[in-house]
Motif scaffolding. Structure first.
Motif, PDB file in Angstrom:
ATOM      1  N   ILE A 252       1.595  -2.760   3.295  1.00  0.00           N
ATOM      2  CA  ILE A 252       1.829  -1.551   2.505  1.00  0.00           C
ATOM      3  C   ILE A 252       3.310  -1.198   2.551  1.00  0.00           C
ATOM      4  O   ILE A 252       3.925  -0.868   1.535  1.00  0.00           O
ATOM      5  CB  ILE A 252       0.987  -0.364   3.035  1.00  0.00           C
TER       6      ILE A 252
ATOM      7  N   SER B 103       5.602  -3.677   0.460  1.00  0.00           N
ATOM      8  CA  SER B 103       5.324  -3.912  -0.958  1.00  0.00           C
ATOM      9  C   SER B 103       5.646  -2.684  -1.793  1.00  0.00           C
ATOM     10  O   SER B 103       5.859  -1.600  -1.268  1.00  0.00           O
ATOM     11  CB  SER B 103       3.863  -4.308  -1.148  1.00  0.00           C
ATOM     12  N   ARG B 104       5.677  -2.918  -3.116  1.00  0.00           N
ATOM     13  CA  ARG B 104       5.931  -1.827  -4.044  1.00  0.00           C
ATOM     14  C   ARG B 104       5.012  -1.954  -5.248  1.00  0.00           C
ATOM     15  O   ARG B 104       4.444  -3.012  -5.498  1.00  0.00           O
ATOM     16  CB  ARG B 104       7.395  -1.863  -4.536  1.00  0.00           C
TER      17      ARG B 104
ATOM     18  N   GLU C   1       1.440  -4.147  -6.209  1.00  0.00           N
ATOM     19  CA  GLU C   1       1.113  -4.821  -4.949  1.00  0.00           C
ATOM     20  C   GLU C   1       0.797  -3.807  -3.863  1.00  0.00           C
ATOM     21  O   GLU C   1      -0.123  -4.003  -3.064  1.00  0.00           O
ATOM     22  CB  GLU C   1       2.316  -5.666  -4.515  1.00  0.00           C
ATOM     23  N   ARG C   2       1.576  -2.721  -3.853  1.00  0.00           N
ATOM     24  CA  ARG C   2       1.350  -1.694  -2.843  1.00  0.00           C
ATOM     25  C   ARG C   2       0.024  -0.993  -3.094  1.00  0.00           C
ATOM     26  O   ARG C   2      -0.721  -0.705  -2.146  1.00  0.00           O
ATOM     27  CB  ARG C   2       2.492  -0.685  -2.841  1.00  0.00           C
ATOM     28  N   GLU C   3      -0.278  -0.720  -4.356  1.00  0.00           N
ATOM     29  CA  GLU C   3      -1.562  -0.088  -4.692  1.00  0.00           C
ATOM     30  C   GLU C   3      -2.708  -0.940  -4.161  1.00  0.00           C
ATOM     31  O   GLU C   3      -3.676  -0.441  -3.587  1.00  0.00           O
ATOM     32  CB  GLU C   3      -1.722   0.062  -6.221  1.00  0.00           C
TER      33      GLU C   3
ATOM     34  N   VAL D 202       6.301   6.502   3.544  1.00  0.00           N
ATOM     35  CA  VAL D 202       5.832   5.276   2.885  1.00  0.00           C
ATOM     36  C   VAL D 202       4.909   5.590   1.713  1.00  0.00           C
ATOM     37  O   VAL D 202       5.292   5.496   0.564  1.00  0.00           O
ATOM     38  CB  VAL D 202       5.118   4.352   3.891  1.00  0.00           C
TER      39      VAL D 202
END
Lengths: 237, 227
Positions: B116, B119-120, B123-125, B179
């Motif tokens: 988490i 990533s952004r 990808e983070r979702e 974050v």
């Protein structure tokens, strides 16, 4: 027709049964087999086909859907090292862990190191090729170096007799030479790892352990097939 | 000359939740100890000699002998100082359940935090979704396996799982600020209830790092931003 008293007695027998779910080849349930056999405990074995898992296994281990599962009095236990501690706490004969808290912490540390670091690093040597494999060999041998030093002055990790850490590393005694053969790499040689080499011999040939190994030719076939899958994934471009 | 035997020294870093776990256990059991803040960018020779395998904190030194790995240290403390409050249940089956869920928490849930952080966007979702699914499974499993243990605030003393889970999840506000929001009262009501009750526990309050200090540290560590 069974009387109600007989039905109750049967139910009690079923409840008191110890059942181990395993596969023919996985080394993790083998740890549980060894622990139970060393303590002389009776149990039933259920062999699972992981490509076609039984509903019982899925019911007992919905989180991981894996073996081993040990069911005691109808209650499931998961994770081989957790199961080993449970067995040691429930049946006191032939203790697996030492009594002294510091020695217990040390044993747990090395068992964890084996699973978290040693096994994955050796598996990497098995499945990788070329430069990746060379790097993997360095890491694996570094890890094995730590393990080698733990055997200084001892026949087994537990001392004179087999214990928790020996069972945790048991896979090494059988699978390593097999993987070395299949992928053509020698990780443990007698000169670099004299203590480990001797431990492997002593452990593999020990009573109870000796009888438990899955058939070697079947294992070779299995791992050759697995290696082909990995090699085809990494085919040179 | 003071006898060094029996002395307990904890090598740690203030921001490490794994170190807070050990401190909580020591404090709970009333064990006096010396705390040494280790600079992980400049590890001392002494420190490296105590944990040559992993070179990480926490390391507990007792009677001159070192123990590494937070969960192993917790079990050591429990066994060595066999006094109340007990951290683990007495019954072997309950202990096995606690160990199982602790391993699940550390190996599955905690392991999803880094993906988490690094990533952004989409990808983070995805990573947050995976984290949440694991948390849900954990929530359901804990609820099922320890029906008498919840809600926490009805019990008076912290146990093993409270220590392991509380030391990370109680810092959720800092993580959410720096974050991303990874869990909520709507998605994870049981966990939130547990965490909120833990945050109110006097010992937790004492041991958890201050919010602002932690936010600064997280920004520095995760975003390379300095106050």
């Amino acid at each position: 027709m069974a009387s109600s008293a007989t039905v109750t007695a049967n139910q009690l027998i079923i409840m008191a049964e110890l059942k181990l779910f395993r596969t023919w080849s996985s080394p993790f349930p083998l740890r549980v087999v060894w622990a139970l056999d060393f303590k002389g405990i009776q149990y039933d074995t259920i062999f699972e086909d992981l490509s076609n898992k039984s509903s019982l296994l899925l019911q007992y281990n919905p989180i991981y859907k894996k073996v081993p599962v040990l069911v005691h009095n109808g209650k499931p236990l998961l994770e081989s090292l957790v199961i080993l501690e449970y067995i040691d706490e429930t049946w006191k004969q032939t203790p697996l862990l030492p009594e002294d808290p510091y020695e217990r912490a040390t044993a747990r540390f090395w068992a964890k190191f084996g699973d978290d670091k040693v096994l994955p690093s050796i598996w990497n040597v098995f499945i990788k090729q070329g430069k990746d494999q060379e790097e993997a060999i360095v890491t694996a041998q570094e890890n094995l170096g730590f393990v080698e030093r733990q055997l200084t002055g001892k026949k087994f990790f537990n001392g004179e007799t087999i214990g928790f850490v020996d069972l945790a590393f048991g896979w090494l005694a059988k699978l390593l030479s097999l993987w070395e053969e299949v992928c053509g790499v020698t990780l443990i040689d007698h000169e670099k790892f004299p203590l480990l080499s001797e431990w492997i011999q002593n452990f593999a040939d020990a009573p109870i352990i000796k009888e438990s190994w899955p058939p070697r030719d079947k294992l070779i076939t299995k791992y050759q097939a697995l290696l082909e899958v990995y090699t085809s994934k990494e085919a040179p471009k | 000359m003071e006898e060094k035997k029996g002395e307990v020294v904890l090598f740690g870093t203030w921001a490490s939740t794994f170190c807070t776990r050990v401190e909580l256990a020591l404090k709970l059991k009333g064990i006096p100890y010396e705390y040494v803040e280790e600079d992980l960018t400049k590890k001392s020779e002494l420190f490296l000699s105590l944990n040559p395998v992993h070179k990480k904190v926490p390391v507990l030194v007792h009677n001159g002998k070192s123990i590494a790995e937070s969960l192993i240290i917790l079990e050591y403390i429990e066994e060595c100082w066999n006094t109340t409050p007990k951290l683990l249940p007495e019954d072997p089956y309950q202990r096995a359940k606690v160990r199982f869920w602790t391993n699940y928490y550390d190996q599955k849930i905690m392991a999803r935090l880094l993906p988490i952080i690094v990533s952004r966007g989409e990808e983070r979702e995805k990573a947050i979704k995976e984290f949440n699914e694991l948390l849900k499974a954990f929530e359901e499993g804990i609820n099922k396996d320890f029906p008498e243990e919840f809600p926490f605030f009805e019990r008076k003393t912290l146990g093993y799982l409270d220590i392991v889970v509380g030391t990370t999840l109680c810092n959720y506000e800092a993580f959410h600020e720096v974050v991303a929001v990874v869990f909520s009262p709507e998605k994870n009501p049981v966990i939130m209830g547990w965490v909120k009750a833990l945050k109110n526990h006097p010992l937790m309050k004492e041991m958890l790092p201050p919010h602002d200090k932690l936010v600064d540290k997280m920004r520095e560590k995760y975003l390379g931003q300095y106050p």
